[in-house]
Design a protein around this motif. Sequence first.
Motif, PDB file in Angstrom:
ATOM      1  N   ALA A  30       0.836  -1.204   0.000  1.00  0.00           N
ATOM      2  CA  ALA A  30       0.000   0.000   0.000  1.00  0.00           C
ATOM      3  C   ALA A  30       0.874   1.258   0.000  1.00  0.00           C
ATOM      4  CB  ALA A  30      -0.939  -0.007   1.198  1.00  0.00           C
ATOM      5  N   GLY A  31       1.932   1.244   0.779  1.00  0.00           N
ATOM      6  CA  GLY A  31       2.842   2.387   0.803  1.00  0.00           C
ATOM      7  C   GLY A  31       3.536   2.582  -0.540  1.00  0.00           C
ATOM      8  N   ALA A  32       3.957   1.482  -1.147  1.00  0.00           N
ATOM      9  CA  ALA A  32       4.612   1.561  -2.456  1.00  0.00           C
ATOM     10  C   ALA A  32       3.630   2.054  -3.514  1.00  0.00           C
ATOM     11  CB  ALA A  32       5.185   0.199  -2.843  1.00  0.00           C
ATOM     12  N   MET A  33       2.380   1.605  -3.432  1.00  0.00           N
ATOM     13  CA  MET A  33       1.369   2.051  -4.385  1.00  0.00           C
ATOM     14  C   MET A  33       1.103   3.546  -4.216  1.00  0.00           C
ATOM     15  SD  MET A  33      -0.733   1.367  -6.881  1.00  0.00           S
ATOM     16  CE  MET A  33      -1.293  -0.331  -6.942  1.00  0.00           C
ATOM     17  N   ASP A  34       1.015   4.008  -2.971  1.00  0.00           N
ATOM     18  CA  ASP A  34       0.801   5.440  -2.725  1.00  0.00           C
ATOM     19  C   ASP A  34       1.955   6.265  -3.295  1.00  0.00           C
ATOM     20  OD1 ASP A  34      -1.564   4.824  -1.426  1.00  0.00           O
ATOM     21  OD2 ASP A  34      -0.711   5.021   0.590  1.00  0.00           O
ATOM     22  N   GLN A  35       3.174   5.783  -3.111  1.00  0.00           N
ATOM     23  CA  GLN A  35       4.348   6.473  -3.639  1.00  0.00           C
ATOM     24  C   GLN A  35       4.326   6.476  -5.167  1.00  0.00           C
ATOM     25  OE1 GLN A  35       8.084   4.746  -2.437  1.00  0.00           O
ATOM     26  NE2 GLN A  35       9.160   6.671  -2.748  1.00  0.00           N
ATOM     27  N   TRP A  36       3.904   5.366  -5.771  1.00  0.00           N
ATOM     28  CA  TRP A  36       3.805   5.265  -7.222  1.00  0.00           C
ATOM     29  C   TRP A  36       2.776   6.270  -7.759  1.00  0.00           C
ATOM     30  CZ3 TRP A  36       6.227   4.106 -11.363  1.00  0.00           C
ATOM     31  CH2 TRP A  36       5.589   3.721 -12.542  1.00  0.00           C
ATOM     32  N   ILE A  37       1.620   6.337  -7.118  1.00  0.00           N
ATOM     33  CA  ILE A  37       0.573   7.269  -7.547  1.00  0.00           C
ATOM     34  C   ILE A  37       1.062   8.710  -7.406  1.00  0.00           C
ATOM     35  CG2 ILE A  37      -1.703   8.188  -6.919  1.00  0.00           C
ATOM     36  CD1 ILE A  37      -2.570   5.250  -6.429  1.00  0.00           C
ATOM     37  N   GLU A  38       1.751   8.992  -6.328  1.00  0.00           N
ATOM     38  CA  GLU A  38       2.312  10.337  -6.142  1.00  0.00           C
ATOM     39  C   GLU A  38       3.313  10.674  -7.256  1.00  0.00           C
ATOM     40  OE1 GLU A  38       5.333  12.233  -2.947  1.00  0.00           O
ATOM     41  OE2 GLU A  38       3.542  11.304  -2.072  1.00  0.00           O
ATOM     42  N   TRP A  39       4.148   9.717  -7.603  1.00  0.00           N
ATOM     43  CA  TRP A  39       5.105   9.922  -8.687  1.00  0.00           C
ATOM     44  C   TRP A  39       4.382  10.164 -10.008  1.00  0.00           C
ATOM     45  CZ3 TRP A  39       6.320   7.546 -13.312  1.00  0.00           C
ATOM     46  CH2 TRP A  39       7.524   7.940 -13.911  1.00  0.00           C
ATOM     47  N   LEU A  40       3.348   9.361 -10.289  1.00  0.00           N
ATOM     48  CA  LEU A  40       2.583   9.538 -11.520  1.00  0.00           C
ATOM     49  C   LEU A  40       1.936  10.920 -11.567  1.00  0.00           C
ATOM     50  CD1 LEU A  40       0.847   6.042 -11.713  1.00  0.00           C
ATOM     51  CD2 LEU A  40       2.549   6.917 -13.334  1.00  0.00           C
ATOM     52  N   GLU A  41       1.363  11.353 -10.453  1.00  0.00           N
ATOM     53  CA  GLU A  41       0.714  12.666 -10.408  1.00  0.00           C
ATOM     54  C   GLU A  41       1.714  13.793 -10.658  1.00  0.00           C
ATOM     55  OE1 GLU A  41      -2.909  11.590  -7.274  1.00  0.00           O
ATOM     56  OE2 GLU A  41      -0.997  12.373  -6.499  1.00  0.00           O
ATOM     57  N   SER A  42       2.857  13.729 -10.007  1.00  0.00           N
ATOM     58  CA  SER A  42       3.842  14.797 -10.184  1.00  0.00           C
ATOM     59  C   SER A  42       4.461  14.760 -11.580  1.00  0.00           C
ATOM     60  CB  SER A  42       4.930  14.734  -9.099  1.00  0.00           C
ATOM     61  OG  SER A  42       5.707  13.580  -9.229  1.00  0.00           O
ATOM     62  N   THR A  43       4.645  13.577 -12.126  1.00  0.00           N
ATOM     63  CA  THR A  43       5.179  13.439 -13.478  1.00  0.00           C
ATOM     64  C   THR A  43       4.177  13.963 -14.495  1.00  0.00           C
ATOM     65  OG1 THR A  43       6.555  11.572 -12.823  1.00  0.00           O
ATOM     66  CG2 THR A  43       6.065  11.793 -15.172  1.00  0.00           C
ATOM     67  N   LEU A  44       2.916  13.643 -14.307  1.00  0.00           N
ATOM     68  CA  LEU A  44       1.874  14.159 -15.201  1.00  0.00           C
ATOM     69  C   LEU A  44       1.835  15.674 -15.169  1.00  0.00           C
ATOM     70  CD1 LEU A  44      -0.468  13.598 -17.137  1.00  0.00           C
ATOM     71  CD2 LEU A  44      -1.958  13.393 -15.130  1.00  0.00           C
ATOM     72  N   ALA A  45       1.914  16.254 -13.983  1.00  0.00           N
ATOM     73  CA  ALA A  45       1.911  17.716 -13.859  1.00  0.00           C
ATOM     74  C   ALA A  45       3.094  18.336 -14.603  1.00  0.00           C
ATOM     75  CB  ALA A  45       1.928  18.114 -12.386  1.00  0.00           C
ATOM     76  N   ARG A  46       4.262  17.719 -14.492  1.00  0.00           N
ATOM     77  CA  ARG A  46       5.449  18.249 -15.193  1.00  0.00           C
ATOM     78  C   ARG A  46       5.302  18.144 -16.705  1.00  0.00           C
ATOM     79  NH1 ARG A  46      11.024  16.466 -12.533  1.00  0.00           N
ATOM     80  NH2 ARG A  46      11.723  18.013 -14.035  1.00  0.00           N
ATOM     81  N   LEU A  47       4.738  17.024 -17.170  1.00  0.00           N
ATOM     82  CA  LEU A  47       4.550  16.860 -18.614  1.00  0.00           C
ATOM     83  C   LEU A  47       3.529  17.858 -19.146  1.00  0.00           C
ATOM     84  CD1 LEU A  47       4.461  12.968 -18.924  1.00  0.00           C
ATOM     85  CD2 LEU A  47       6.186  14.495 -19.887  1.00  0.00           C
ATOM     86  N   GLU A  48       2.477  18.099 -18.390  1.00  0.00           N
ATOM     87  CA  GLU A  48       1.431  19.024 -18.846  1.00  0.00           C
ATOM     88  C   GLU A  48       1.898  20.477 -18.783  1.00  0.00           C
ATOM     89  OE1 GLU A  48      -2.577  16.452 -17.875  1.00  0.00           O
ATOM     90  OE2 GLU A  48      -1.765  17.739 -16.275  1.00  0.00           O
ATOM     91  N   ASP A  49       2.817  20.778 -17.891  1.00  0.00           N
ATOM     92  CA  ASP A  49       3.340  22.151 -17.763  1.00  0.00           C
ATOM     93  C   ASP A  49       4.315  22.520 -18.861  1.00  0.00           C
ATOM     94  OD1 ASP A  49       1.812  22.679 -15.562  1.00  0.00           O
ATOM     95  OD2 ASP A  49       3.440  22.371 -14.114  1.00  0.00           O
ATOM     96  N   ARG A  50       4.928  21.533 -19.486  1.00  0.00           N
ATOM     97  CA  ARG A  50       5.955  21.843 -20.501  1.00  0.00           C
ATOM     98  C   ARG A  50       5.316  22.317 -21.763  1.00  0.00           C
ATOM     99  NH1 ARG A  50      11.399  18.724 -19.889  1.00  0.00           N
ATOM    100  NH2 ARG A  50      11.837  20.080 -21.611  1.00  0.00           N
TER     101      ARG A  50
END
Length: 185
Positions: free
Chosen positions: A165-185
């Motif tokens: 569960a902790g690893a999944m939460d970290q994965w989702i957080e990474w996906l969210e921040s990565t998506l934000a960076r891709l959309e901002d470029r």
Amino acid sequence: MKFEYVLLALLSFRPYSGYDLRKWLEVEGQFVRSRAHHSQIYRLLGRMVADGWVEFEVDPREGRPDAKVYRLTPLGREELLAWVRSPYDPPSRFQDADFLTRFGFATALDREAAIALVRTELDYRRAQVARNRNRPRTLHFEDPIPEVDEAMAQEIFDRMHELGAGAMDQWIEWLESTLARLEDR
């Protein structure tokens, strides 16, 4: 994921010899593909030449065997971009090698395809958490063999769930921040 797509993606960056492809996979690409044997690489390159996806030039080497240096053809480019843009069906296990490899190359080749890939993965993982996070996790035993320690089994499976569960939460957080960076470029 077919290994051919990894080779096509690498050849989209620059020409490589088969030896250089293997070296890249052993060092920089060690998390992309494990244990890529040189015979497999050369066999795939030969098939990709026959399919018209790559072509090669012979690079004469003094005192050593000549090297074939491979590059992508227009048909290989089309095949690579079709893979990058193809629908992604997330597997039940997160941080799958197919996602990471496709994402890694898609970001350089087609940012919109990379964004769609991350959104698909993120939606799937959020739904997976919603379905499974609070489900009962009690193990059920029925006439277990004498060696089974039921309390220990339950404790360990609970701890494994906490880790996952902790690893999944970290994965989702990474996906969210990565998506934000891709959309901002």
